[in-house]
Design an enzyme around this catalytic site. Structure first.
Site, PDB file in Angstrom:
ATOM      1  CD  GLU A  57     -37.196 -13.913  21.198  1.00  0.00           C
ATOM      2  OE1 GLU A  57     -38.292 -13.922  21.278  1.00  0.00           O
ATOM      3  OE2 GLU A  57     -36.539 -12.861  20.796  1.00  0.00           O
ATOM      4  CG  ASP A  75       6.273   0.258   2.506  1.00  0.00           C
ATOM      5  OD1 ASP A  75       7.345   0.069   2.943  1.00  0.00           O
ATOM      6  OD2 ASP A  75       5.297  -0.440   1.935  1.00  0.00           O
ATOM      7  CE  LYS A 119      14.993   5.107  -4.359  1.00  0.00           C
ATOM      8  NZ  LYS A 119      14.724   4.302  -5.670  1.00  0.00           N
ATOM      9  N   GLY A 178       1.945   0.068   1.550  1.00  0.00           N
ATOM     10  CA  GLY A 178       1.085   1.018   0.702  1.00  0.00           C
ATOM     11  C   GLY A 178       0.291   0.005   0.032  1.00  0.00           C
ATOM     12  CG  MET A 209       6.716  -0.517  -8.709  1.00  0.00           C
ATOM     13  SD  MET A 209       7.379  -2.048  -7.686  1.00  0.00           S
ATOM     14  CE  MET A 209       6.201  -3.149  -8.059  1.00  0.00           C
ATOM     15  N   GLY A 250      -1.360   9.766  -6.911  1.00  0.00           N
ATOM     16  CA  GLY A 250      -2.941   9.493  -6.880  1.00  0.00           C
ATOM     17  C   GLY A 250      -3.300   9.512  -5.507  1.00  0.00           C
TER      18      GLY A 250
HETATM   19  N1  SAH Z   1       1.164  -2.885  -2.817  1.00  0.00           N
HETATM   20  C1  SAH Z   1       0.977  -1.704  -3.432  1.00  0.00           C
HETATM   21  C2  SAH Z   1       1.774  -1.616  -4.719  1.00  0.00           C
HETATM   22  C3  SAH Z   1       3.376  -1.457  -4.077  1.00  0.00           C
HETATM   23  S1  SAH Z   1       4.227  -1.304  -5.735  1.00  0.00           S
HETATM   24  C4  SAH Z   1      -0.496  -1.555  -3.905  1.00  0.00           C
HETATM   25  O1  SAH Z   1      -1.481  -2.493  -3.601  1.00  0.00           O
HETATM   26  O2  SAH Z   1      -0.854  -0.330  -4.154  1.00  0.00           O
HETATM   27  C5  SAH Z   1       4.516   0.684  -5.664  1.00  0.00           C
HETATM   28  C6  SAH Z   1       3.814   1.022  -6.856  1.00  0.00           C
HETATM   29  O3  SAH Z   1       2.360   1.206  -6.513  1.00  0.00           O
HETATM   30  C7  SAH Z   1       4.383   2.433  -7.273  1.00  0.00           C
HETATM   31  O4  SAH Z   1       5.588   2.262  -8.033  1.00  0.00           O
HETATM   32  C8  SAH Z   1       3.105   2.848  -7.950  1.00  0.00           C
HETATM   33  O5  SAH Z   1       3.071   2.524  -9.326  1.00  0.00           O
HETATM   34  C9  SAH Z   1       2.222   2.499  -7.440  1.00  0.00           C
HETATM   35  N2  SAH Z   1       1.544   3.403  -6.403  1.00  0.00           N
HETATM   36  C10 SAH Z   1       1.250   3.203  -5.061  1.00  0.00           C
HETATM   37  N3  SAH Z   1       0.761   4.148  -4.471  1.00  0.00           N
HETATM   38  C11 SAH Z   1       0.597   5.094  -5.418  1.00  0.00           C
HETATM   39  C12 SAH Z   1       0.038   6.358  -5.257  1.00  0.00           C
HETATM   40  N4  SAH Z   1      -0.394   6.956  -4.435  1.00  0.00           N
HETATM   41  N5  SAH Z   1      -0.043   7.197  -6.656  1.00  0.00           N
HETATM   42  C13 SAH Z   1       0.552   6.436  -7.725  1.00  0.00           C
HETATM   43  N6  SAH Z   1       1.173   5.277  -7.726  1.00  0.00           N
HETATM   44  C14 SAH Z   1       1.050   4.818  -6.590  1.00  0.00           C
END
Ligand code: SAH
Length: 429
Positions: A21, A195, A218, A249, A334, A363
């Site tokens: 083994e 981002d 932004k 994000g 968004m 959030g």
């Molecule tokens: N790819 C990302 C989404 C990008 S679009 C994902 O999977 O989460 C960006 C949007 O995500 C924002 O306009 C909002 O609607 C949401 N978002 C991202 N982070 C957030 C947070 N911490 N709290 C609230 N909304 C959030």
């Protein structure tokens, strides 16, 4: 004492004396390293027998003879018989061949390290004196965990042979909602293109001192960097030989234009990888106590961007159908600016004005705030609360206040007010 060596065994012959083994485990590991494995043993255990049958190792089916050592770079003695293992070790000594000896009786001239790799870093652990393989493995496991988490300084000091891009999902913001893989890639990165949403530039505190951050999100008072420009930065940095992390994000492939960045890298011949992240579409409602599906309440999820929920022709048929179905949760990212138009379209389509709506801003951050309302009241409630982006809009029965509160087991006495949740009994199964 022991000197650790990293030995490149690719294409080189290693002799295993013994077919049990332990030899089987060694054979697998050596094959992974690209070594040629020869086994001398009267019998083979099933792992080795299978490897021999598939031609992955060569097998000499008899007991050990000194001439078996010919052509080997390294020898492993694991016959289970200390006298034979000792003999193999002594023969190797005479021929100045390195020999690892698995028997308790002696240790030969070499020892295999308990080993782990993270990216292109390999770490081996042995005892400097004597042998204690279980402790070596425990130490190895501890180091392995730290490496995997990016808790050790993994940033390379020499330029990579070729640059690369990892599109990494950063989750909704807190650093402890990054995946373990994201942590390691960030620790290895030369450049992080970040981002504003998600962890954003806050990752600076977990990066190596030499890692550069390029913010492309932004910022108040600044224009966002256009997508074409982000693509250009990714390609340019990777072409310069840098390990680039594009930290996004949430999840890179959920309404995040990750697909475009992926294609831009491929088009430029850049190696590109994707690491999933926790999407805000699910994690932001969750932070407000809203499950996006709930047995007996909602069984499907419709995720849509506010920019697209209302096209030139109004809300898409798919979105209207989702809004109209009480068993579907509609999640709008968004969506703050688009909300009044979307609400109008939904009401016009016959969606009940009482359909619950929750808007969760920021959030998973200290500024998190939830506005609960209904479709009929949403426009006014959101205006009065001054709801701002980033926010996730949840439309559906799961957004009902108190959905998850337990239902009292005993009926209240007649004439008293009903305490506790506002969730109707039939919504909980
Ligand atoms: N790819 C990302 C989404 C990008 S679009 C994902 O999977 O989460 C960006 C949007 O995500 C924002 O306009 C909002 O609607 C949401 N978002 C991202 N982070 C957030 C947070 N911490 N709290 C609230 N909304 C959030």
């Amino acid at each position: 004492m022991t000197l650790l060596l990293g030995v490149a065994l690719g294409g080189r012959t290693v002799l295993l004396v013994g077919g049990g083994e332990v030899a089987g485990r060694r054979a697998r590991r050596l094959l992974d390293e690209g070594a040629r494995v020869r086994v001398v043993a009267p019998r083979l255990d099933p792992v080795l027998a299978d490897l021999a049958a598939r031609g992955r190792i060569t097998w000499t089916p008899r007991t050990y003879r000194r001439r078996d050592l010919r052509g080997a770079w390294l020898v492993h003695a694991a016959t289970g018989r200390p006298a034979v293992d000792r003999q193999v070790a002594a023969d190797c000594e005479r021929r100045r061949l390195l020999c690892t000896n698995a028997s308790q009786a002696g240790h030969g001239t070499a020892r295999l390290a308990a080993q782990t790799t993270a990216g292109d870093v390999a770490v081996g652990v042995v005892s400097a004196v004597g042998a204690d393989p279980r402790r070596s493995m425990a130490v190895r496991d501890g180091i392995s965990l730290l490496l995997a988490e990016g808790a050790l300084p993994l940033q390379p000091r020499r330029p990579a042979a070729s640059g690369s891009v990892a599109l990494v999902g950063g989750g909704p913001g807190p650093l402890d909602l990054l995946t373990v893989r994201a942590r390691r890639l960030l620790a290895e990165a030369d450049v992080v293109v970040a981002d504003r949403l998600g962890p954003g530039e806050a990752v600076a505190e977990i990066l190596g001192a030499r890692t550069r951050i390029i913010p492309v999100g932004k910022h108040p008072g600044h224009h966002p960097v256009p997508q074409a420009e982000i693509n250009r930065i990714l390609v340019e940095e990777a072409s310069a030989g840098h390990r680039v992390v594009r930290l996004k994000g949430g999840d890179p492939f959920v309404l995040g234009r990750g697909g475009e960045e992926y294609t831009a890298c491929l088009a430029a011949g850049i190696a590109v990888d994707v690491v999933p992240g926790i999407t805000s579409a699910i994690a932001v409602p969750q932070a407000a106590g809203i499950p996006v599906t709930q047995r007996g309440t909602a069984t499907a999820l419709h995720v849509v961007s506010g920019h697209d929920a209302l096209g030139p022709l109004g809300a898409s048929p798919a979105t209207l159908a989702a809004l109209a179905d009480p068993a579907v949760t509609t999640i709008v990212l968004m969506g703050v600016a688009a909300l009044p138009g979307l609400v109008g379209a939904a009401l016009e389509h016959g969606v009940p004005a009482a359909r619950p709506v929750a808007v969760v801003e920021n959030g998973h951050t200290p500024q998190q705030r939830t506005t609960r309302t209904t479709l009929g009241e949403a426009e006014r409630a959101v205006r009065e609360a001054g709801v701002r982006s980033p926010a996730v809009v949840v439309i559906g029965e799961v957004a009902r206040e108190g959905l998850l509160l337990p239902v009292p087991l005993t009926a209240p006495a007649a004439g008293t007010a009903t305490p506790g949740p506002t969730t109707p009994r039939e919504l909980i199964t």
